[in-house]
Design an enzyme around this catalytic site. Structure first.
Site, PDB file in Angstrom:
ATOM      1  N   ARG A 105      69.941  22.170 -10.742  1.00 49.11           N
ATOM      2  CA  ARG A 105      69.477  21.031  -9.947  1.00 49.11           C
ATOM      3  C   ARG A 105      68.067  21.265  -9.408  1.00 49.11           C
ATOM      4  NH1 ARG A 105      73.802  17.482  -9.010  1.00 49.11           N
ATOM      5  NH2 ARG A 105      75.839  18.461  -8.838  1.00 49.11           N
TER       6      ARG A 105
ATOM      7  N   ASP B 277      72.410  18.116 -12.786  1.00 57.13           N
ATOM      8  CA  ASP B 277      72.987  19.422 -13.091  1.00 57.13           C
ATOM      9  C   ASP B 277      73.651  19.469 -14.457  1.00 57.13           C
ATOM     10  OD1 ASP B 277      75.107  17.628 -12.186  1.00 57.13           O
ATOM     11  OD2 ASP B 277      76.403  19.387 -12.222  1.00 57.13           O
TER      12      ASP B 277
ATOM     13  N   ASP C 232      74.007   5.506 -16.086  1.00 60.62           N
ATOM     14  CA  ASP C 232      74.401   5.810 -17.457  1.00 60.62           C
ATOM     15  C   ASP C 232      75.309   4.665 -17.950  1.00 60.62           C
ATOM     16  OD1 ASP C 232      74.782   7.434 -19.746  1.00 60.62           O
ATOM     17  OD2 ASP C 232      76.483   8.468 -18.861  1.00 60.62           O
TER      18      ASP C 232
ATOM     19  N   LYS D  60      75.475  14.655  -5.522  1.00 62.93           N
ATOM     20  CA  LYS D  60      74.367  15.446  -5.019  1.00 62.93           C
ATOM     21  C   LYS D  60      73.091  15.158  -5.782  1.00 62.93           C
ATOM     22  CE  LYS D  60      77.774  19.093  -4.451  1.00 62.93           C
ATOM     23  NZ  LYS D  60      78.405  20.202  -5.188  1.00 62.93           N
TER      24      LYS D  60
HETATM   25  P1  IMP Z   1      77.694   6.306 -14.833  1.00 60.83           P
HETATM   26  O1  IMP Z   1      78.817   5.942 -13.923  1.00 60.83           O
HETATM   27  O2  IMP Z   1      78.148   6.561 -16.237  1.00 60.83           O
HETATM   28  O3  IMP Z   1      76.546   5.323 -14.796  1.00 60.83           O
HETATM   29  O4  IMP Z   1      77.224   7.727 -14.395  1.00 60.83           O
HETATM   30  C1  IMP Z   1      76.300   7.988 -13.479  1.00 60.83           C
HETATM   31  C2  IMP Z   1      76.414   9.437 -13.029  1.00 60.83           C
HETATM   32  O5  IMP Z   1      76.747  10.337 -14.109  1.00 60.83           O
HETATM   33  C3  IMP Z   1      75.082   9.900 -12.534  1.00 60.83           C
HETATM   34  O6  IMP Z   1      74.901   9.579 -11.163  1.00 60.83           O
HETATM   35  C4  IMP Z   1      75.125  11.386 -12.801  1.00 60.83           C
HETATM   36  O7  IMP Z   1      75.783  12.037 -11.742  1.00 60.83           O
HETATM   37  C5  IMP Z   1      75.977  11.506 -14.039  1.00 60.83           C
HETATM   38  N1  IMP Z   1      75.132  11.611 -15.271  1.00 60.83           N
HETATM   39  C6  IMP Z   1      74.989  10.696 -16.250  1.00 60.83           C
HETATM   40  N2  IMP Z   1      74.174  11.114 -17.208  1.00 60.83           N
HETATM   41  C7  IMP Z   1      73.762  12.344 -16.834  1.00 60.83           C
HETATM   42  C8  IMP Z   1      72.873  13.307 -17.430  1.00 60.83           C
HETATM   43  O8  IMP Z   1      72.274  13.118 -18.515  1.00 60.83           O
HETATM   44  N3  IMP Z   1      72.691  14.468 -16.744  1.00 60.83           N
HETATM   45  C9  IMP Z   1      73.324  14.729 -15.562  1.00 60.83           C
HETATM   46  N4  IMP Z   1      74.146  13.855 -14.967  1.00 60.83           N
HETATM   47  C10 IMP Z   1      74.371  12.668 -15.600  1.00 60.83           C
END
Ligand code: IMP
Ligand code: MG
Length: 198
Positions: free
Chosen positions: A168, A162, A106, A46
């Protein structure tokens, strides 16, 4: 005792900075699609929905919008790198220009999975725009054609993102300084950010 928000969060990106950067991204993106058929913007539920709404309104180009929901088995952010589709697209993207619209990259696991899955469906082109890039946390290198802001390794909330489903709709991006305190009382910021009722 009233809560001192400044002990828990601080503003990382203001509403004005978001508006300005998103306008610039919209110009950049509007010039990057050269075919007649409108591209499909795919937003990942979301977190990316607020960004999608502002970005696409700022773009001076026709486009279609579709949504996808995915979940990570790790249950939070990053982790195992195992991702699965919870809600798939309604659109057949074969032969289409596709723009993935993400809130934050991330570790890179989510975007890597998405790019692989969508590539297998034979789009004409595939590119990503992410509002935030937490580059210091990357585990899997993944192409990022367009990005809003590179941010340090901090947990952020607001503008679609969130903490345990909350915050959000905060209009700016806040960095959490004291994650333990927020985890201990996830509603602690409601009073003040949203008024007395929370
Ligand atoms: P990745 O697979 O580790 O790159 O994660 C990406 C997803 O993790 C993002 O689309 C977010 O939903 C969530 N995410 C990563 N870091 C944060 C943060 O600092 N705040 C909120 N959601 C996060
Ligand atoms: Mg996301």
């Amino acid at each position: 005792m009233p809560i001192d928000h400044a002990e828990i969060v601080e503003t990382l990106v203001t509403k004005e900075e978001l508006d300005r950067r998103i306008d610039a991204l919209a110009v950049e993106l509007s010039g990057s699609f050269e075919h007649d058929e409108p591209p499909v913007a795919i937003s990942i539920l979301k977190g990316a929905t607020l960004f999608l709404a502002d970005l696409t309104r700022a773009m001076d180009a026709p486009l279609e919008i579709d949504f996808m929901a995915i979940s990570s088995y790790a249950g939070g952010q990053g982790g195992s790198g195992v991702v699965r589709i919870v809600k798939d697209l309604d659109t057949d993207i074969s032969g289409r220009d596709v723009l993935i619209v993400e809130d934050i990259v991330d570790t890179g696991f989510t975007l890597t999975y998405l790019r692989r899955t969508l590539s297998e469906r034979g789009p004409r082109s595939l590119q990503t725009v992410t509002l935030l890039d937490k580059a210091a946390r990357r585990i899997v290198p993944v192409p990022l054609e367009h990005k809003g802001f590179e941010i340090p390794d901090v947990f952020v909330l607001g503008y679609g993102m969130d903490f345990q489903g909350k915050y959000r709709n905060v209009p700016e991006i806040l960095a959490v300084k004291d994650v333990a305190r927020l985890a201990n009382d996830p509603l602690i910021l409601c009073d003040g950010l949203f008024g007395e009722a929370g």
